[in-house]
Design a protein around this motif. Structure first.
Motif, PDB file in Angstrom:
ATOM      1  N   GLU A 240       0.826  -1.212   0.000  1.00 20.14           N
ATOM      2  CA  GLU A 240       0.000   0.000   0.000  1.00 20.14           C
ATOM      3  C   GLU A 240       0.860   1.262   0.000  1.00 20.14           C
ATOM      4  N   GLU A 241       2.117   1.136   0.404  1.00 23.70           N
ATOM      5  CA  GLU A 241       3.005   2.298   0.432  1.00 23.70           C
ATOM      6  C   GLU A 241       3.654   2.570  -0.923  1.00 23.70           C
ATOM      7  N   VAL A 242       3.518   1.623  -1.868  1.00 24.32           N
ATOM      8  CA  VAL A 242       4.119   1.814  -3.194  1.00 24.32           C
ATOM      9  C   VAL A 242       3.062   2.454  -4.097  1.00 24.32           C
ATOM     10  N   HIS A 243       3.215   3.748  -4.360  1.00 23.06           N
ATOM     11  CA  HIS A 243       2.199   4.499  -5.093  1.00 23.06           C
ATOM     12  C   HIS A 243       2.418   4.425  -6.601  1.00 23.06           C
ATOM     13  N   LEU A 244       1.303   4.504  -7.322  1.00 19.19           N
ATOM     14  CA  LEU A 244       1.316   4.504  -8.781  1.00 19.19           C
ATOM     15  C   LEU A 244       0.732   5.825  -9.268  1.00 19.19           C
ATOM     16  N   HIS A 245       1.345   6.422 -10.273  1.00 18.01           N
ATOM     17  CA  HIS A 245       0.840   7.676 -10.820  1.00 18.01           C
ATOM     18  C   HIS A 245      -0.458   7.419 -11.579  1.00 18.01           C
ATOM     19  N   GLU A 246      -1.390   8.376 -11.471  1.00 19.72           N
ATOM     20  CA  GLU A 246      -2.682   8.217 -12.137  1.00 19.72           C
ATOM     21  C   GLU A 246      -2.525   8.171 -13.654  1.00 19.72           C
ATOM     22  N   ASP A 247      -1.502   8.836 -14.188  1.00 20.33           N
ATOM     23  CA  ASP A 247      -1.308   8.853 -15.642  1.00 20.33           C
ATOM     24  C   ASP A 247      -0.302   7.789 -16.111  1.00 20.33           C
ATOM     25  N   PHE A 248      -0.056   6.801 -15.254  1.00 26.45           N
ATOM     26  CA  PHE A 248       0.872   5.718 -15.610  1.00 26.45           C
ATOM     27  C   PHE A 248       0.383   5.006 -16.875  1.00 26.45           C
ATOM     28  N   ASN A 249       1.285   4.787 -17.824  1.00 23.96           N
ATOM     29  CA  ASN A 249       0.926   4.141 -19.102  1.00 23.96           C
ATOM     30  C   ASN A 249       1.178   2.637 -18.996  1.00 23.96           C
TER      31      ASN A 249
ATOM     32  N   VAL B 272       8.814  -4.575 -10.200  1.00 26.19           N
ATOM     33  CA  VAL B 272      10.112  -4.420 -10.867  1.00 26.19           C
ATOM     34  C   VAL B 272      10.181  -3.062 -11.559  1.00 26.19           C
ATOM     35  N   HIS B 273       9.082  -2.694 -12.227  1.00 27.38           N
ATOM     36  CA  HIS B 273       9.070  -1.456 -12.990  1.00 27.38           C
ATOM     37  C   HIS B 273       9.239  -0.229 -12.095  1.00 27.38           C
ATOM     38  N   VAL B 274       8.662  -0.261 -10.869  1.00 25.01           N
ATOM     39  CA  VAL B 274       8.780   0.899  -9.985  1.00 25.01           C
ATOM     40  C   VAL B 274       9.997   0.791  -9.078  1.00 25.01           C
ATOM     41  N   GLY B 275      10.856  -0.192  -9.335  1.00 30.35           N
ATOM     42  CA  GLY B 275      12.120  -0.267  -8.616  1.00 30.35           C
ATOM     43  C   GLY B 275      12.050  -0.966  -7.290  1.00 30.35           C
ATOM     44  N   ARG B 276      11.037  -1.851  -7.106  1.00 34.00           N
ATOM     45  CA  ARG B 276      10.927  -2.596  -5.847  1.00 34.00           C
ATOM     46  C   ARG B 276      11.214  -4.079  -6.053  1.00 34.00           C
TER      47      ARG B 276
END
Length: 621
Positions: free
Chosen positions: A566-575, A617-621
């Motif tokens: 839940e602490e790993v956030h995703l941008h709303e405009d993520f493609n 992996v994509h967000v560096g975790r």
């Protein structure tokens, strides 16, 4: 004529009332729009709040400074704690309310708030410019400007009432349906659907033989919902239990050919866990009787609600069948039961804040999202009202996590999984229900209300801190205090528990399933002296914490693991379309639902653990 409101709430049912007070108590200037000022907070169906899991929701609303619990405490005619024979995670408060007093108390509390204005008229549309809601349009052509809007239309959107072969427009008995909003939202790109709910006949209590039914009294020591200083009832009205019979079922079957449920006129799905009487005898043909709860509508009325006899059969069939129920032989009917179909909007079109994806600053709450029940509606209204205020202030939305409350479970389920039938909350829907008990909602959620700056939260926090300190002190004393065999063996033998042969800590004695804190209070003078200084609510919390500490600890470890996601956030405009390693279904659903966190993404139907690994992996975790 009108100022620009911070928040306009459309609809003054349970969701609308909670939305209005939440935004107003955070400082927003609010307008509450309703078609009829005399039906604000009306209990359209049964005159009760709470029940299994629903009672937990009411306590959570109260912990977040909502009003449902306060209003219920001031207007209840009976209180019962359900599931006492099970563990405390299942205990669920439920109260019968005086229907007229309930609505009157809500209205007076709303009118006492200087930040809330009212407008009595049908709202037929929204003012939307460049994808942002700017206000509402009324039936007489007025435009009322607003920075945010919360739609809480209940069963009124294109509502159709069914009684046998009769059908007519209406959002509730005696009230017209609301038109215009569905059509505009569909033009804006929203998907809509139809749902169905129903209500039973209302009966003249003076015509019933009460001695022929089972009495269902309230608790000897009644509880309450609010953590504030609300009253507990000094007297209570009894409910009663009656039963259908094979004769009743045979009469009901004579109307099946005229039933809108069976001849295809009703196309919307009804609530699975609250079926109509005709649905019950059709689905459970082997049952020769069904239970009916005969519930009073209030102190000063003879009107009776027959819980369990919801029906859309012809009125003459309902009348004949009910007169075959024992105790109802001379029954007089105030009005027949009916079914109602109405528009809803699949909640996967919402953000976790209950704001719509398609229109900025537009929020949905209640039955428009496909839920059923006052409690589910009120909790959504509370969150929508808070987030409408925060949106106007351009602040981050407020989210209750699944590990923090049933409110979080409800909204997370709706937004990530959607629903094709009226959604009702159950304890089984929550994976952390030992943590989400009705007795600790204030400890879980009042600190969040204080951070939000909700009116009255500072005083509530003082009580939360006192409650927490008391429980910790009681636990510490029982862990440190030893007893001799002679002090407790008499109690242990009386309770069928093995005696001890050496000094042991009282904490260990309390962990035995046969022994309660009340037993220790009676047998050990030091415990009686310790507990005499604390409210019973504080003592009960300490007992539950000690008896279930192992289970609580394991659940908390699960929560801590999940919260990392839940602490790993995703941008709303993520493609998401650019990530070829994601499955096609995951790319499609993630793009449409735009989750805020990896944790939320993991709960979307069709997003697999492999897809979550790719995202990490994509967000560096």
């Amino acid at each position: 004529m009108f100022p620009t409101y911070d928040v306009i709430v459309v609809g003054a049912g349970h969701a609308g009332c909670e939305a209005a007070v939440a935004a107003a108590n955070m400082g927003s200037k609010v307008m509450l729009a309703t078609m009829n000022m005399n039906t604000i907070a009306q209990m359209s169906c049964n005159p009760a709040m709470g029940g299994v899991a629903k009672g937990q929701i009411v306590r959570e609303i109260d912990a977040l400074c909502g009003y449902s619990g306060i209003v219920t405490d001031h207007t209840m005619v009976q209180f019962r704690m359900l599931n006492r024979s099970k563990g405390p995670a299942m205990w669920s408060p439920r109260a019968q309310s005086d229907r007229m007093q309930f609505a009157a108390r809500w209205r007076s509390m709303l009118e006492a708030n200087p930040n809330i204005d009212f407008w009595q008229e049908m709202i037929v549309g929204l003012v939307v410019k460049d994808g942002i809601v700017k206000g509402v349009r009324t039936g007489i052509g007025l435009e009322i400007p607003a920075r945010s809007v919360v739609l809480t239309n209940g069963t009124f959107l294109n509502g159709v009432i069914h009684i046998g072969e009769k059908q007519f427009g209406g959002g509730r008995a005696g009230e017209r349906a609301a038109t215009g909003i569905t059509e505009q939202l569909v033009e804006l790109g929203f998907e809509s659907g139809r749902m169905k709910t129903g209500t039973p006949p209302r009966i003249d209590g003076r015509s019933l033989d009460w001695d022929a039914m089972e009495v269902q009294p309230g608790d000897e020591v009644p509880g309450k919902f609010s953590y504030t200083d609300t009253p507990t009832p000094k007297r209570q009205l009894p409910c009663h239990i009656a039963y259908t019979s094979q004769e009743v079922h045979d009469i009901l079957r004579t109307g099946f050919d005229r039933s809108p449920m069976f001849n295809g006129r009703i196309r919307g799905l009804g609530p699975r866990y609250c079926p109509s009487i005709e649905d019950k005898i059709d689905r459970f043909a082997d049952r020769d009787r069904h239970q009916l709860f005969v519930e009073p509508e209030g102190w000063d009325t003879c009107e009776i609600y027959v819980n369990g006899f919801s029906s859309s059969l012809p009125e003459d069939v309902q009348y004949k069948a009910l007169r075959q129920v024992r105790g109802f032989e001379n029954m007089k009917m105030f009005r027949p039961g009916y079914a109602i179909e109405y528009d809803f909007f699949p909640p996967t079109q919402l953000k976790i804040s209950l704001e719509t994806h398609l229109v900025k600053n537009l929020f949905f709450a209640g039955q428009i999202n496909g839920t059923t029940g006052y409690e589910e509606a009120g909790s959504q209204g509370l969150i929508a009202g808070i987030n409408a205020h925060l949106a106007v202030q351009e602040e981050e939305p407020f989210v209750v996590r699944r590990s923090e409350g049933y409110i979080g479970v409800l909204i997370d389920d709706l937004v990530n999984k959607g629903t094709k039938e009226p959604y009702r909350m159950f304890t089984s829907r929550a994976e952390y229900r030992i943590l989400l008990r009705q007795d600790n909602a204030d400890l879980r959620l009042t600190p969040l209300a204080q951070k939000l700056g909700m009116a009255g939260s500072d005083e509530r926090m003082q009580r939360v801190e006192a409650k927490n300190d008391a429980a910790e002190h009681i636990e510490k004393v029982l862990r440190d205090l030893s007893v001799e065999p002679g002090q407790v063996n008499g109690l242990l033998e009386e309770k069928g528990s093995s005696p001890i042969n050496q000094k042991v800590k009282l904490h260990g004695i309390l962990l035995r399933p046969q022994i309660s804190m009340e037993d220790l209070r009676t047998a050990i003078p030091q415990v009686a002296e310790l507990l005499s200084g604390y409210e019973q609510e504080f003592v009960d919390l300490a007992e539950t914490n000690m008896k279930y500490e192992g289970y609580i600890r394991r659940e908390q470890e699960m929560v801590d693991k999940m919260n990392r996601l839940e602490e790993v956030h995703l941008h709303e405009d993520f493609n998401y379309q650019q990530l070829a390693s994601l499955s096609k279904e995951a790319r499609e659903k993630l793009s449409r639902m735009k989750p805020r966190t990896i944790g939320q993404a993991s709960r979307i139907s069709g997003v697999s653990p492999a897809d979550i690994s790719v995202l990490l992996v994509h967000v560096g975790r």
